[in-house]
Design a protein around this motif. Structure first.
Motif, mmCIF file in Angstrom:
data_model
loop_
_atom_site.group_PDB
_atom_site.id
_atom_site.type_symbol
_atom_site.label_atom_id
_atom_site.label_comp_id
_atom_site.label_asym_id
_atom_site.label_seq_id
_atom_site.Cartn_x
_atom_site.Cartn_y
_atom_site.Cartn_z
ATOM 1 N N PRO A 626 -3.946 9.268 3.450
ATOM 2 C CA PRO A 626 -4.524 8.744 2.211
ATOM 3 C C PRO A 626 -5.965 9.206 2.049
ATOM 4 O O PRO A 626 -6.653 9.537 3.025
ATOM 5 C CB PRO A 626 -4.443 7.231 2.402
ATOM 6 N N ASP A 627 -6.409 9.228 0.803
ATOM 7 C CA ASP A 627 -7.822 9.530 0.548
ATOM 8 C C ASP A 627 -8.701 8.325 0.861
ATOM 9 O O ASP A 627 -9.878 8.486 1.209
ATOM 10 C CB ASP A 627 -8.020 9.916 -0.923
ATOM 11 N N VAL A 628 -8.143 7.137 0.724
ATOM 12 C CA VAL A 628 -8.915 5.919 0.936
ATOM 13 C C VAL A 628 -7.941 4.802 1.326
ATOM 14 O O VAL A 628 -6.775 4.811 0.918
ATOM 15 C CB VAL A 628 -9.706 5.523 -0.330
ATOM 16 N N VAL A 629 -8.429 3.874 2.133
ATOM 17 C CA VAL A 629 -7.661 2.689 2.507
ATOM 18 C C VAL A 629 -8.320 1.474 1.865
ATOM 19 O O VAL A 629 -9.526 1.250 2.047
ATOM 20 C CB VAL A 629 -7.596 2.509 4.031
ATOM 21 N N PRO A 653 -4.974 8.594 -10.949
ATOM 22 C CA PRO A 653 -3.608 8.647 -10.402
ATOM 23 C C PRO A 653 -3.433 9.696 -9.309
ATOM 24 O O PRO A 653 -2.493 9.595 -8.521
ATOM 25 C CB PRO A 653 -2.754 8.970 -11.622
ATOM 26 N N GLU A 654 -4.318 10.686 -9.270
ATOM 27 C CA GLU A 654 -4.177 11.711 -8.246
ATOM 28 C C GLU A 654 -4.665 11.251 -6.876
ATOM 29 O O GLU A 654 -4.421 11.912 -5.857
ATOM 30 C CB GLU A 654 -4.957 12.963 -8.664
ATOM 31 N N LEU A 655 -5.363 10.099 -6.829
ATOM 32 C CA LEU A 655 -5.934 9.594 -5.576
ATOM 33 C C LEU A 655 -4.841 8.946 -4.731
ATOM 34 O O LEU A 655 -4.063 8.129 -5.223
ATOM 35 C CB LEU A 655 -7.040 8.568 -5.900
ATOM 36 N N ARG A 752 -17.407 6.203 -1.990
ATOM 37 C CA ARG A 752 -17.172 6.508 -0.582
ATOM 38 C C ARG A 752 -16.240 7.694 -0.362
ATOM 39 O O ARG A 752 -16.311 8.338 0.696
ATOM 40 C CB ARG A 752 -16.577 5.279 0.123
ATOM 41 N N VAL A 753 -15.347 7.975 -1.280
ATOM 42 C CA VAL A 753 -14.445 9.116 -1.099
ATOM 43 C C VAL A 753 -15.224 10.393 -1.374
ATOM 44 O O VAL A 753 -15.782 10.567 -2.479
ATOM 45 C CB VAL A 753 -13.231 9.010 -2.035
ATOM 46 N N PRO A 754 -15.307 11.297 -0.420
ATOM 47 C CA PRO A 754 -16.111 12.509 -0.606
ATOM 48 C C PRO A 754 -15.696 13.284 -1.853
ATOM 49 O O PRO A 754 -14.506 13.531 -2.106
ATOM 50 C CB PRO A 754 -15.806 13.321 0.662
#
Length: 795
Positions: A626-629, A653-655, A752-754
């Motif tokens: 995942p990109d993020v939790v 939606p792409e995340l 936070r997601v780069p």
């Protein structure tokens, strides 16, 4: 209140009986002094030398003669009348006395065979007391016959009443030190007699021991004029009997008479209620025992008065090893008890010393009531399917979780109607906390006057409400320690009132787990509701989620903290907690309508895991990390996390978003730190090693950091929670004020997601704008934004 005429005078003890009582008491006093001072030469077969003395003198002598007197005379009651008895020793720092009593009766040697009832065993009894590798100076779990540590004062009377509940044949003698009587919890506990049912419960015989002093000051009750003290105790609903003096034979005679009169009166009360149908609240007897502090000890030391003063509190002769005069004085003190009359040449107690001692499990140190696991039966908990809520789709229906739990508790209460071994206690909040289904199976315990407007009051009720968290806790601890089950329901913020009490219970359980002869007891279960996020109506004073921090600081093998996010997970957690043994379980769950997320089967699996991915809530496709939790723990944080996940699904939606829910807080800890902790490999698989984790937590954010600080991905862990921003406001404003709201969580993801911040700047701005609009809306309308108030899960 019934003011029945006093019973006819009981016949006093014979001179021969007084001789035997005095022999037992002198033997106990001798053993108490020996424990404080000696590590060799227990029978004084030669003059004492400095080498016979412990290098470090610890213990409390001042209260010990009074405790020994009570032990001796309760023995007499048991032996003469066949009374089922338990003693709660409020001045538990007088450990030498209770250890002496259990050694004399033989229960100590049966529990610890190496400490035999002879000269060698006496030597070991003396040496081990407050000695490295030995036993504590207080009446601790290691002490046979004890259910009350007594190091922290104030809780003895509450424990005693808890022990007496639903034990109709039990007499609980509770010694209350006059220092302890100054504490708030003890003062509140005097009202417990308004809840004691003479039909189904046992009796409590308080013995208020007025020896006049605390560590360095006089005690309040000991200095009251007699008439004022009598008025106070009668105002509490007691019939006081007075025993006073410093001549042992006189005190023995008066104590025996007082104990007989008290038990006669108790038996009259119980017979009138059980066979005569008496319903007026009785005036229960109690004893006021006034004897000198440090009675029979040194009258003076170095020219200063000791006996009958505060100087007798701990170690009256402190310099025995280095001061020959003190050593001679100690030997004279020990010989004043005439040990040659009390013990034979092999160190065994003489028949006269044992004349008042009962046999078998009637002995105070062998009582099964003091080892409650011996009496414990499994709780008849019905299957959960009949109480679970139906969940067709997550996040679309609302239930009050604690009301659902109330149905289960009502069934348990009904299933124990004949056994009477389950109680629910709380500070006037059972109905407020949505547990009022209990009243279908049991009323609220109450023995005082009733009015037509009262509801659900019952003389034999097993729901107990009193506006003292201390008394609720004391009742439940005493109830559990004597072999029964229960639950404590409380507003979350005010569980802190019993912080110190639960400390002591956790320490007790931790120590008991290491004693093979102590049988496991039912767990102490807390239901904390009316929690921080839904105290928007009561305001800042009612907003504090820190009890779980306090609990998770304690012994890992004992403490458990659960934050079920909906009704079915609450049922699953409660079922587990009620079946468990030797734990302190803290369950935090809301009473306000909350979303149903999981079916019962899903809830069972999720609670068994303690933490897991909610696949249906995220947008992972399984082809990459995942990109993020988005992680959450607690019902309101779960709602905000799911709402944030929905916003991300719509706007980004792409995340690839993973949603993780945590029910069992200890799962965040390393396996080496807590039995429920995750191995690093499992934690890394769940939360990833290097992806941002936005964690929405029910309580103070730094707890999550503390639990997870050793994890590989801790640097990517960002926690939102309560940060002392509270007031009277709307429910959603509470989370906004503390930056726990869905919009703030989306902004955190973007931050936070780069690389996401630049691409999603418009989304971030939109989230911030909604927060601004929220502030204006609630001030104009007094309600939350429609898109918040009417939100449902659309994933």
């Amino acid at each position: 209140m019934s003011d029945a005429p006093p019973s006819p005078p009981a016949a006093g003890p014979s001179e021969e009986e007084i001789d035997a009582l005095d022999a037992h008491w002198r033997a106990a006093n001798y053993l108490a002094v020996g424990q404080i001072y000696l590590m060799d030469n227990p029978l004084l077969t030669r003059p004492l030398t400095p080498e016979d003395i412990k290098p470090r003198l610890l213990g409390h002598w001042g209260t010990s003669p009074g405790l020994n007197l009570v032990y001796t005379h309760v023995n007499r009651l048991i032996r003469a009348r066949g009374t089922h008895a338990l003693c709660v020793w409020g001045p538990g720092h007088g450990g030498p006395a209770v250890l002496a009593g259990s050694w004399l009766e033989g229960s100590y040697s049966e529990t610890y065979p190496d400490v035999s009832r002879d000269a060698e065993g006496m030597r070991l009894l003396f040496k081990q007391f407050s000695y490295p590798g030995g036993v504590p100076s207080h009446v601790a779990p290691e002490t046979p016959g004890s259910i009350h540590e007594g190091g922290e004062l104030g809780y003895s009377l509450g424990h005693a009443y808890g022990a007496a509940l639903d034990h109709p044949d039990l007499l609980v003698t509770c010694v209350i030190g006059d220092g302890e009587a100054e504490t708030g919890p003890l003062a509140g506990s005097w009202h417990a007699n308004k809840f004691l049912d003479p039909v189904h419960d046992g009796a409590v015989l308080p013995v208020l021991h007025l020896n006049g002093y605390k560590i360095a000051n006089p005690t309040v009750l000991a200095r009251l004029p007699q008439a004022e003290l009598d008025d106070l105790l009668r105002g509490y609903g007691h019939e006081p009997l007075y025993v006073e003096g410093d001549d042992p034979r006189t005190v023995h005679r008066e104590m025996a008479l007082a104990m007989d009169r008290a038990v006669d009166r108790i038996e009259e009360i119980q017979a009138a209620a059980r066979t005569g149908g008496e319903t007026d609240r009785p005036r229960w007897p109690m004893i006021v025992l006034r004897t000198p502090k440090g009675w029979t000890g040194p009258a003076e030391v170095d020219g200063l008065p000791v006996e009958g003063t505060w100087r007798a509190h701990q170690v009256p002769l402190p310099g025995v090893r280095d001061n020959p005069a003190h050593l001679r004085q100690l030997e004279a003190w020990l010989r004043s008890y005439r040990p040659g009359e009390l013990f034979d040449p092999e160190g065994r107690p003489t028949p006269q010393v044992l004349d008042c001692v009962p046999e078998g499990t009637a002995r105070l140190g062998a009582s099964p009531y003091a080892n409650g696991g011996l009496l414990l039966r499994d709780l008849p908990i019905p299957g959960l399917d009949g109480f679970a809520v139906q969940v067709e789709r997550p996040g679309t229906t609302l239930r009050e979780p604690t009301r659902v739990l109330g149905g289960l508790l009502e069934a348990v209460m009904a299933a124990t109607v004949d056994r009477r071994d389950f109680r629910v206690v709380g500070p006037d909040e059972t109905a407020s906390n949505r547990l009022d289904a209990l009243y279908e199976a049991s009323g609220k315990a109450w023995q005082a006057r009733t009015l037509p407007t009262d509801e659900h009051l019952s003389r034999d009720g097993r729901v107990m409400e009193v506006l003292s968290e201390h008394l609720c806790q004391g009742w439940l601890e005493g109830y559990l320690l004597t072999g029964r089950h229960g639950l404590f329901s409380c507003y979350e913020a005010f569980a802190h009132i019993v912080d110190s009490m639960v400390n002591q219970h956790i320490k007790w359980l931790r120590t008991s787990r290491r004693l093979t002869w102590r049988r496991p007891i039912a767990s102490l279960n807390y239901l904390l509701t009316s929690h921080v996020w839904r105290q928007d109506h009561n305001g800042f004073s009612h907003q504090d989620p820190g009890f779980v921090d306090h609990i998770l600081n304690k012994s890992p093998e004992v403490v458990r903290v659960y934050l079920p996010p909906d009704a079915n997970t609450l049922l699953s957690v409660a079922d587990h907690a009620l079946r468990s043994r030797d734990y302190v379980n803290v369950i935090v769950a809301g009473k306000q309508p909350g979303f149903d997320w999981l079916t019962l089967d899903q809830a069972r699996v999720h609670c068994a895991r303690g933490a897991g991915v909610w696949e249906w809530a995220g947008t992972e496709d399984g082809t990459r990390e995942p990109d993020v939790v988005l992680a959450c723990a607690g019902d309101v944080p779960t709602l905000e996390t799911l709402a944030a996940a929905g916003l991300l699904r719509r706007h980004l939606p792409e995340l690839a978003v993973r949603v993780v829910n945590v029910v069992d807080m200890a799962r965040l800890m390393p396996q080496s730190e807590h039995p429920h902790g995750m191995p690093d490999s499992e934690y890394d698989a769940l939360f990833t090693r290097d992806r941002p984790v936005i964690f929405a937590y029910h309580g103070y954010p730094w707890l999550i950091h503390r639990l997870a600080y050793r994890r590989t991905g801790h640097g990517e862990l960002h926690v939102r929670g309560y940060k002392e921003e509270g007031t009277t406001t709307t429910p959603f404003d509470m989370v906004v004020r503390n930056d726990l709201d869905r919009y703030r969580l989306v902004m955190d993801v973007i931050d936070r997601v780069p690389g996401l911040g630049v691409r999603a700047v418009a989304v971030r701005q939109e989230m911030d704008d909604v927060r601004t609009r929220h502030h204006a809306w609630i001030r104009e309308h007094g309600t939350d934004l429609p898109e918040v108030a009417n939100w449902v899960w659309e994933g």
